[in-house]
Design a protein around this motif. Structure first.
Motif, PDB file in Angstrom:
ATOM      1  N   LEU A   1       0.837  -1.205   0.000  1.00 41.43           N
ATOM      2  CA  LEU A   1       0.000   0.000   0.000  1.00 41.43           C
ATOM      3  C   LEU A   1       0.868   1.251   0.000  1.00 41.43           C
ATOM      4  O   LEU A   1       0.583   2.213  -0.722  1.00 41.43           O
ATOM      5  N   LEU A   2       1.918   1.247   0.806  1.00 44.99           N
ATOM      6  CA  LEU A   2       2.827   2.399   0.847  1.00 44.99           C
ATOM      7  C   LEU A   2       3.494   2.613  -0.517  1.00 44.99           C
ATOM      8  O   LEU A   2       3.636   3.756  -0.972  1.00 44.99           O
ATOM      9  N   VAL A   3       3.891   1.526  -1.165  1.00 44.94           N
ATOM     10  CA  VAL A   3       4.505   1.632  -2.496  1.00 44.94           C
ATOM     11  C   VAL A   3       3.519   2.245  -3.476  1.00 44.94           C
ATOM     12  O   VAL A   3       3.869   3.168  -4.231  1.00 44.94           O
ATOM     13  N   GLN A   4       2.286   1.747  -3.485  1.00 51.68           N
ATOM     14  CA  GLN A   4       1.289   2.283  -4.415  1.00 51.68           C
ATOM     15  C   GLN A   4       1.078   3.773  -4.190  1.00 51.68           C
ATOM     16  O   GLN A   4       1.006   4.540  -5.147  1.00 51.68           O
ATOM     17  N   LEU A   5       0.967   4.170  -2.941  1.00 50.89           N
ATOM     18  CA  LEU A   5       0.775   5.592  -2.645  1.00 50.89           C
ATOM     19  C   LEU A   5       2.003   6.405  -3.034  1.00 50.89           C
ATOM     20  O   LEU A   5       1.871   7.524  -3.539  1.00 50.89           O
ATOM     21  N   SER A   6       3.193   5.867  -2.833  1.00 46.65           N
ATOM     22  CA  SER A   6       4.414   6.612  -3.167  1.00 46.65           C
ATOM     23  C   SER A   6       4.523   6.862  -4.664  1.00 46.65           C
ATOM     24  O   SER A   6       5.155   7.825  -5.082  1.00 46.65           O
ATOM     25  N   GLN A   7       3.915   6.010  -5.465  1.00 51.17           N
ATOM     26  CA  GLN A   7       4.003   6.137  -6.917  1.00 51.17           C
ATOM     27  C   GLN A   7       2.835   6.916  -7.518  1.00 51.17           C
ATOM     28  O   GLN A   7       2.838   7.198  -8.715  1.00 51.17           O
ATOM     29  N   ALA A   8       1.860   7.261  -6.698  1.00 47.96           N
ATOM     30  CA  ALA A   8       0.684   7.992  -7.179  1.00 47.96           C
ATOM     31  C   ALA A   8       0.985   9.490  -7.232  1.00 47.96           C
ATOM     32  O   ALA A   8       1.824   9.999  -6.478  1.00 47.96           O
ATOM     33  N   PRO A   9       0.292  10.207  -8.110  1.00 51.31           N
ATOM     34  CA  PRO A   9       0.458  11.664  -8.139  1.00 51.31           C
ATOM     35  C   PRO A   9       0.161  12.266  -6.758  1.00 51.31           C
ATOM     36  O   PRO A   9      -0.842  11.928  -6.130  1.00 51.31           O
ATOM     37  N   GLN A  10       1.026  13.118  -6.304  1.00 54.24           N
ATOM     38  CA  GLN A  10       0.922  13.774  -4.993  1.00 54.24           C
ATOM     39  C   GLN A  10       0.820  12.766  -3.847  1.00 54.24           C
ATOM     40  O   GLN A  10       0.296  13.066  -2.784  1.00 54.24           O
ATOM     41  N   ARG A  11       1.315  11.534  -4.094  1.00 53.49           N
ATOM     42  CA  ARG A  11       1.309  10.452  -3.100  1.00 53.49           C
ATOM     43  C   ARG A  11      -0.094  10.233  -2.523  1.00 53.49           C
ATOM     44  O   ARG A  11      -0.254   9.941  -1.351  1.00 53.49           O
ATOM     45  N   ARG A  12      -1.121  10.307  -3.378  1.00 55.17           N
ATOM     46  CA  ARG A  12      -2.504  10.139  -2.916  1.00 55.17           C
ATOM     47  C   ARG A  12      -3.297   9.347  -3.938  1.00 55.17           C
ATOM     48  O   ARG A  12      -3.094   9.494  -5.141  1.00 55.17           O
ATOM     49  N   LEU A  13      -4.185   8.499  -3.424  1.00 58.49           N
ATOM     50  CA  LEU A  13      -5.101   7.725  -4.256  1.00 58.49           C
ATOM     51  C   LEU A  13      -6.457   7.654  -3.568  1.00 58.49           C
ATOM     52  O   LEU A  13      -6.528   7.622  -2.331  1.00 58.49           O
ATOM     53  N   ARG A  14      -7.502   7.619  -4.381  1.00 59.07           N
ATOM     54  CA  ARG A  14      -8.827   7.351  -3.827  1.00 59.07           C
ATOM     55  C   ARG A  14      -8.800   5.978  -3.186  1.00 59.07           C
ATOM     56  O   ARG A  14      -8.169   5.056  -3.693  1.00 59.07           O
ATOM     57  N   MET A  15      -9.485   5.834  -2.086  1.00 58.85           N
ATOM     58  CA  MET A  15      -9.518   4.554  -1.368  1.00 58.85           C
ATOM     59  C   MET A  15     -10.009   3.437  -2.287  1.00 58.85           C
ATOM     60  O   MET A  15      -9.458   2.339  -2.271  1.00 58.85           O
TER      61      MET A  15
ATOM     62  N   GLU B   1      -9.732   3.205  -5.548  1.00 59.15           N
ATOM     63  CA  GLU B   1      -8.666   2.879  -6.498  1.00 59.15           C
ATOM     64  C   GLU B   1      -7.547   2.089  -5.821  1.00 59.15           C
ATOM     65  O   GLU B   1      -7.004   1.140  -6.394  1.00 59.15           O
ATOM     66  N   LEU B   2      -7.224   2.450  -4.600  1.00 58.06           N
ATOM     67  CA  LEU B   2      -6.193   1.739  -3.847  1.00 58.06           C
ATOM     68  C   LEU B   2      -6.623   0.295  -3.593  1.00 58.06           C
ATOM     69  O   LEU B   2      -5.823  -0.632  -3.732  1.00 58.06           O
ATOM     70  N   ALA B   3      -7.891   0.080  -3.259  1.00 60.73           N
ATOM     71  CA  ALA B   3      -8.410  -1.281  -3.049  1.00 60.73           C
ATOM     72  C   ALA B   3      -8.328  -2.090  -4.334  1.00 60.73           C
ATOM     73  O   ALA B   3      -7.919  -3.260  -4.328  1.00 60.73           O
ATOM     74  N   ILE B   4      -8.705  -1.479  -5.443  1.00 63.81           N
ATOM     75  CA  ILE B   4      -8.655  -2.171  -6.737  1.00 63.81           C
ATOM     76  C   ILE B   4      -7.214  -2.536  -7.082  1.00 63.81           C
ATOM     77  O   ILE B   4      -6.922  -3.667  -7.473  1.00 63.81           O
ATOM     78  N   ASP B   5      -6.302  -1.576  -6.936  1.00 64.19           N
ATOM     79  CA  ASP B   5      -4.894  -1.822  -7.267  1.00 64.19           C
ATOM     80  C   ASP B   5      -4.281  -2.897  -6.365  1.00 64.19           C
ATOM     81  O   ASP B   5      -3.474  -3.699  -6.821  1.00 64.19           O
ATOM     82  N   ALA B   6      -4.659  -2.894  -5.091  1.00 60.46           N
ATOM     83  CA  ALA B   6      -4.101  -3.849  -4.133  1.00 60.46           C
ATOM     84  C   ALA B   6      -4.815  -5.196  -4.181  1.00 60.46           C
ATOM     85  O   ALA B   6      -4.359  -6.167  -3.579  1.00 60.46           O
ATOM     86  N   LYS B   7      -5.951  -5.254  -4.863  1.00 59.04           N
ATOM     87  CA  LYS B   7      -6.761  -6.467  -4.969  1.00 59.04           C
ATOM     88  C   LYS B   7      -7.212  -6.961  -3.587  1.00 59.04           C
ATOM     89  O   LYS B   7      -7.127  -8.136  -3.259  1.00 59.04           O
ATOM     90  N   ILE B   8      -7.685  -6.006  -2.775  1.00 62.83           N
ATOM     91  CA  ILE B   8      -8.235  -6.350  -1.466  1.00 62.83           C
ATOM     92  C   ILE B   8      -9.594  -5.677  -1.312  1.00 62.83           C
ATOM     93  O   ILE B   8      -9.893  -4.710  -2.001  1.00 62.83           O
ATOM     94  N   THR B   9     -10.403  -6.193  -0.401  1.00 64.25           N
ATOM     95  CA  THR B   9     -11.719  -5.613  -0.190  1.00 64.25           C
ATOM     96  C   THR B   9     -11.580  -4.221   0.405  1.00 64.25           C
ATOM     97  O   THR B   9     -10.576  -3.892   1.043  1.00 64.25           O
ATOM     98  N   ARG B  10     -12.593  -3.422   0.211  1.00 66.97           N
ATOM     99  CA  ARG B  10     -12.587  -2.072   0.794  1.00 66.97           C
ATOM    100  C   ARG B  10     -12.531  -2.156   2.312  1.00 66.97           C
ATOM    101  O   ARG B  10     -11.888  -1.324   2.965  1.00 66.97           O
ATOM    102  N   SER B  11     -13.191  -3.165   2.873  1.00 69.08           N
ATOM    103  CA  SER B  11     -13.176  -3.341   4.329  1.00 69.08           C
ATOM    104  C   SER B  11     -11.757  -3.632   4.827  1.00 69.08           C
ATOM    105  O   SER B  11     -11.295  -3.036   5.801  1.00 69.08           O
TER     106      SER B  11
END
Length: 171
Positions: free
Chosen positions: A55-69, A71-81
């Motif tokens: 998760l930290l890697v994904q955020l570090s590579q995102a513009p302004q180090r931010r992602l919609r929750m 989108e982060l769930a989709i990219d990480a392939k985990i449930t929103r919960s």
């Protein structure tokens, strides 16, 4: 014993051949050991599980180090919960913060903090070395290329074409 559901009426299950069974079990064994190896390394050296590192890697590579929750769930392939729980733990450590989404009042962004970025920078060299030793140092360049090709083919075949697919990370 192999079990399979019948997908087309009276069609017989397509059992794995002995070679396919051998490859399948080797794949399961290797991926289980690999996941455990990386998780133990990150817990020992950085005090975090592999999922948090990802998760930290994904955020570090995102513009302004931010992602919609979402989108982060989709990219990480985990449930929103599961993501919400993980982000809550990362917030407690001061590595991530949540912000309301400017474009959608119902949405939230996960933002990597400066402290989170520092933690990631400190954890990355050890993690990369663990990956290198466990995987790439054991393979020839040709095997690495072939493995990448095989994994892309498998991933493409499993990637749903239907945007309405019932996938855990879309729930």
């Amino acid at each position: 014993m192999n079990t399979a559901s019948k997908s087309g009426g009276d069609l017989a299950p397509r059992w794995l051949t002995d070679e396919e069974q051998r490859v399948w079990r080797a794949y399961l064994h290797a991926t289980t050991l690999f996941d455990d190896h990386l998780d133990r390394q990150l817990q020992r050296d950085a005090g975090m599980p592999h999922i948090y590192y990802g998760l930290l890697v994904q955020l570090s590579q995102a513009p302004q180090r931010r992602l919609r929750m979402t989108e982060l769930a989709i990219d990480a392939k985990i449930t929103r919960s599961r993501l919400s729980h993980a982000v809550a733990r990362l917030e407690q450590k001061g590595w991530v913060r949540r912000e309301d989404c400017d474009t959608d009042k119902r949405g939230q962004n996960a933002v990597l903090t400066d402290l989170g970025f520092e933690v990631l920078e400190q954890a990355a060299p050890g993690h990369v070395e663990a990956v290198r030793q466990a995987m790439f140092d054991r393979l020839t360049p040709e095997q690495v290329e072939r493995l990448g090709e095989i994994m892309r083919i498998i991933a493409e075949g499993l990637q749903p074409q239907d945007s309405g697919a019932d996938l855990p990370w879309l729930r």
